[in-house]
Structure formats: C-alpha cells, structure tokens
Design an enzyme around this catalytic site. Structure first.
Site, PDB file in Angstrom:
ATOM      1  N   MET A 179      11.366   4.707   4.275  1.00 17.49           N
ATOM      2  CA  MET A 179      12.810   4.641   3.989  1.00 17.49           C
ATOM      3  C   MET A 179      12.880   5.711   2.803  1.00 17.49           C
ATOM      4  SD  MET A 179      14.870   1.422   2.503  1.00 17.49           S
ATOM      5  CE  MET A 179      13.809   1.149   0.911  1.00 17.49           C
ATOM      6  N   SER A 197       5.011   2.598   5.652  1.00 16.80           N
ATOM      7  CA  SER A 197       6.231   1.568   5.342  1.00 16.80           C
ATOM      8  C   SER A 197       6.941   1.291   6.527  1.00 16.80           C
ATOM      9  CB  SER A 197       7.077   1.963   4.213  1.00 16.80           C
ATOM     10  OG  SER A 197       7.758   1.009   3.722  1.00 16.80           O
ATOM     11  N   GLN A 198       8.386   1.240   6.759  1.00 19.29           N
ATOM     12  CA  GLN A 198       9.051   1.123   7.732  1.00 19.29           C
ATOM     13  C   GLN A 198       8.622   1.886   9.236  1.00 19.29           C
ATOM     14  OE1 GLN A 198      13.264   1.709   6.772  1.00 19.29           O
ATOM     15  NE2 GLN A 198      13.306   3.531   7.217  1.00 19.29           N
ATOM     16  N   ASP A 247       2.132  -5.104  -3.908  1.00 20.94           N
ATOM     17  CA  ASP A 247       3.382  -4.420  -3.629  1.00 20.94           C
ATOM     18  C   ASP A 247       4.555  -5.092  -4.329  1.00 20.94           C
ATOM     19  OD1 ASP A 247       5.471  -3.372  -2.289  1.00 20.94           O
ATOM     20  OD2 ASP A 247       3.941  -2.965  -0.413  1.00 20.94           O
ATOM     21  N   HIS A 272       3.029  -0.500  -3.446  1.00 18.47           N
ATOM     22  CA  HIS A 272       3.524  -0.031  -2.162  1.00 18.47           C
ATOM     23  C   HIS A 272       3.021   1.422  -1.977  1.00 18.47           C
ATOM     24  CE1 HIS A 272       5.516  -0.384   1.431  1.00 18.47           C
ATOM     25  NE2 HIS A 272       6.223   0.757   1.538  1.00 18.47           N
TER      26      HIS A 272
END
Ligand SMILES: *[C@@H]1O[C@H](CO)[C@@H](O)[C@H](O)[C@H]1NC(C)=O
Ligand SMILES: *[C@@H]1O[C@H](CO)[C@@H](O)[C@H](O)[C@H]1NC(C)=O
Ligand SMILES: *[C@@H]1O[C@H](CO)[C@@H](O)[C@H](O)[C@H]1NC(C)=O
Length: 306
Positions: free
Chosen positions: A40, A114-115, A232, A288
C-alpha cells in the site's frame, strides 16, 4: 574390435557429459523468474523500495528475470491504485499480463510485500497460468485486517477519512468496490457480513463457498512462505501474517491458522499443505517490512529463489 568398443563407450560418455554440461549451462542461464507485488502506498519501482529489492535479486542470481508489477500507466497511478482500484480488477489485469509474458512461460517465483502478499495469493488461486512455484509473503494479511493504524503515503486527513469509512461502512458495496483496504477488511464482530460482502478476501479464502479451482491451484505451489513481523505496529492483528486472526465474535482473543475453521474444514487445502510441510512460517523480531539485506539474501533468495 576391442578398440572400437572403447571408442563407442568414449563417444557415449562424451555425448552424455555434453548433455550434462549443456543442461547445466541452460539451467544457469535460465534461473526461475521472480515476480514482485508492492504494498500500500508504494510502487513497482521506487529506488528506495522495490527498485532496490529488484537490484539485490539481480545481483544474487545472475541472468534472472525480475518483473515488478505496476498497476496503471506510471508510478503515480500505481501508488493511487494501491488504495483505490478494485483488487479483483487488478488481479484480472495481472493474470493477463503474466500470461502474455513469454519469459514467465515455464513458471515463476513470487514475492508479495504486505498487501501484495494476499494479492499474489489471489493470482495463484485465480489465474490459469503460468504456474507459480514458491510464494513468499512478507507481512501479508491473509486473514485481513481489523484496524488501519497507518495509511502509508496518504495524507493524515485522507487517512483519517479512509479509517472512518472502514470502521463504519466497510461492507457497503460502493465502499467494497472502491477502496482496496475495504476488500480485505475483516471485522470479527460481523463475521457473517464479512463472508457475504467482502468482494476479495472472503472470496479467495473460500469463506462462503468452496471454489475447488482455488483449492487446486493453491496446492500447485511448492512452498507458501509466510513471514511475520513480530513487532509490527502497522498490521492489526499481526497474526494475520501467519493466517491467524481474532476468534470470531470478539476482537481480543486470537487463534492460529491451525485453530481456525478455514483450516479444520480444509476449505482452502491449507491443512493438506501444512501437513505436507509446504507452508513455512518465518518470523523476524522487527516492525513491518523491516528486514535487512543479509536476512533477505540468506533466508529468502538463497532458500527459495535459486
Ligand atoms: C495480451 O496479448 C494480447 C495479444 O497480443 C493482447 O491483445 C492483450 O491486450 C494482452 N493483454 C495484456 C493484459 O497485456
Ligand atoms: C471459481 O473461480 C474461478 C476462477 O476465478 C471462476 O471462474 C469460477 O466461476 C469460480 N467458481 C465458483 C463456484 O465460484
Ligand atoms: C518484539 O516482539 C517479540 C515477540 O513478540 C517480543 O518478545 C519483543 O519484546 C518485541 N520487541 C520489542 C522491541 O518490542
């Protein structure tokens, strides 16, 4: 006569070793390609993020072909689309693009950031080909998120607005279709609404119906590598990076993948994969996506990509 036999054996040996050498050379010159999908607020190609990752992979694996997915016509659109372009449309486009890319025709490894981790899982499940071999998910949210403490590159005001929309109306159809983060929003207090209305995550997780194609396609992976960032502060709950989540009906107690209905009922074939040792659970004591180059080379490139 004796001599001839030796000659024949020798020639045979020569042909064999040539073939061996030839295949060794071909192997060396054709390492498995790698496909990357960014997270993102990021893009395919920023020099401080995926541009750098691409370079590291290319340095470690000579002649490797690395494709970093860009959604849109330029990096600005790519960043915008990571918030506002329906993920189902993104995946459909990516399916076509990967199928069209002749460099990938013999299969590829994939790394999702991530996403990008859950999006590439969508690619593995939905796209007819080419075949994905190893899927590495770095901090992906495979059971979704319930909270958005950080919006990446979005302005503070816009982030607040997005957060309010997600908290109040994530499952409204106009929100589902327009906001990427709504499409993997998982409210454990509204499990039924989530299963019925989530246009992306509940679908690829076979929550409402079991799509056998998804199950079969996922089984084709050699390895599913799930990397969790133990400290995270961007992903809620961080257990989602290992396919864990809140127990249904509340938002404090957590359950592991192995404790979930998804696993127990083997709706996605994950139980089968886990029992076959095909799911690797890695963790890093960091926030993260905070990993260093040495870790990435040793634990990812040399274990799964070469
Ligand atoms: C794939 O290639 C075909 C034929 O060249 C083309 O029509 C199509 O637009 C391409 N699709 C994508 C997603 O690049
Ligand atoms: C299963 O997924 C495939 C690929 O996305 C789709 O074509 C098919 O319609 C789905 N089947 C069901 C029963 O939803
Ligand atoms: C990071 O997470 C680990 C595991 O949960 C924990 O033991 C450690 O104390 C955390 N470190 C920091 C700096 O918060």
């Amino acid at each position: 006569m004796y001599n001839l036999k030796i000659k024949i054996v020798f020639v045979f040996f020569l042909i064999n070793s040539c073939q061996y050498l030839l295949s060794a050379v071909t192997l060396k010159n054709n390492p498995t390609p790698v496909v990357l999908w960014h997270g993102m607020g990021d893009s395919c190609c920023f020099s401080f993020s995926l541009g750098q990752i691409k370079k590291i992979i290319e340095e470690e694996i000579p002649d490797v072909y690395v494709k970093s997915i860009r959604i849109g016509n330029n990096v600005i659109e790519d960043v915008e689309n990571s918030y506002f372009k329906n993920v189902n449309e993104q995946i459909e486009e990516v399916c076509g693009e990967l199928a069209n890319d002749t460099s990938l025709k013999n299969g590829f490894n994939a790394i999702g950031f991530s996403q990008g981790g859950q999006f590439l899982r969508g690619v593995a499940e939905r796209c007819p080909g080419p075949g994905m071999k190893n899927l590495i998910s770095l901090g992906g949210q495979h059971q979704g998120v319930y909270g958005l403490p950080n919006c990446g590159s979005l302005e503070h005001k816009v982030c607040d607005y997005l957060r309010r929309i997600l908290n109040h109306g994530a499952y409204l159809s106009f929100v589902q279709n327009r906001f990427v983060q709504a499409e993997y929003w998982h409210d454990p207090l509204k499990e039924d609404e989530y299963k019925k209305n989530s246009v992306f995550l509940a679908d690829i997780n076979n929550e409402l119906v079991v799509n056998e194609t998804y199950k079969e396609n996922l089984q084709r992976l050699e390895t599913l590598v799930l990397v969790k960032f133990e400290n995270d502060t961007m992903v809620q709950p961080r257990e989602t990076e290992w396919f864990g989540f809140y127990k249904p009906g509340q938002s404090t107690e957590l359950q592991t993948l192995q404790e979930s209905d998804l696993y127990v009922q083997d709706r996605l074939g994950l139980k089968q994969m886990d029992e076959a040792g095909k799911i690797h659970f890695l963790s890093i004591p960091a926030n993260h996506l905070q990993f260093d180059e040495d870790w990435f080379k040793e634990q990812i490139i040399h274990k799964y990509l070469v």
